[in-house]
Design a protein around this motif. Structure first.
Motif, short mmCIF file in Angstrom:
data_model
loop_
_atom_site.label_atom_id
_atom_site.label_comp_id
_atom_site.label_asym_id
_atom_site.label_seq_id
_atom_site.Cartn_x
_atom_site.Cartn_y
_atom_site.Cartn_z
N ASP A 1 3.83 -7.67 4.92
CA ASP A 1 3.99 -6.32 5.44
C ASP A 1 3.83 -6.34 6.96
OD1 ASP A 1 4.29 -5.26 2.89
OD2 ASP A 1 2.23 -4.50 2.77
N VAL B 1 2.83 -4.09 10.05
CA VAL B 1 2.07 -2.86 10.25
C VAL B 1 2.16 -2.41 11.70
CG1 VAL B 1 -0.25 -1.86 10.09
CG2 VAL B 1 0.52 -3.51 8.38
N VAL C 1 2.73 1.03 7.42
CA VAL C 1 3.61 -0.12 7.16
C VAL C 1 5.01 0.20 7.68
CG1 VAL C 1 4.64 -1.58 5.38
CG2 VAL C 1 2.26 -0.84 5.16
#
Length: 70
Positions: free
Chosen positions: A12, A14, A27
């Motif tokens: 992910d 961020v 995210v």
């Protein structure tokens, strides 16, 4: 790797601050999202490639509104 090559996010991604129109710590790109290499540059001191990957566009303001209402 060259420009235009398809790649997949390995984790992910961020928002740690630079995207003011996206939720803080939200995210930006989920693990497994497909993207495309747009540019490749080189960090001269470290002699490492730097890849600019485009994962498509998203309307962050509407995404933030949906998260708040959920």
């Amino acid at each position: 790797m060259s420009g235009g090559q398809r790649v997949k996010a390995k984790f992910d991604l961020v928002n740690d601050g630079p995207f003011s129109n996206a939720p803080a710590e939200g995210v930006l790109v989920r693990l497994g999202t497909m993207g495309e290499i747009a540019r490749v540059r080189r960090h001269t001191e470290a002699n490492l490639p730097i890849y600019l990957v485009e994962f498509g566009k998203k309307n962050w303001s509407s995404a933030a509104s949906k998260e708040k209402s959920a």
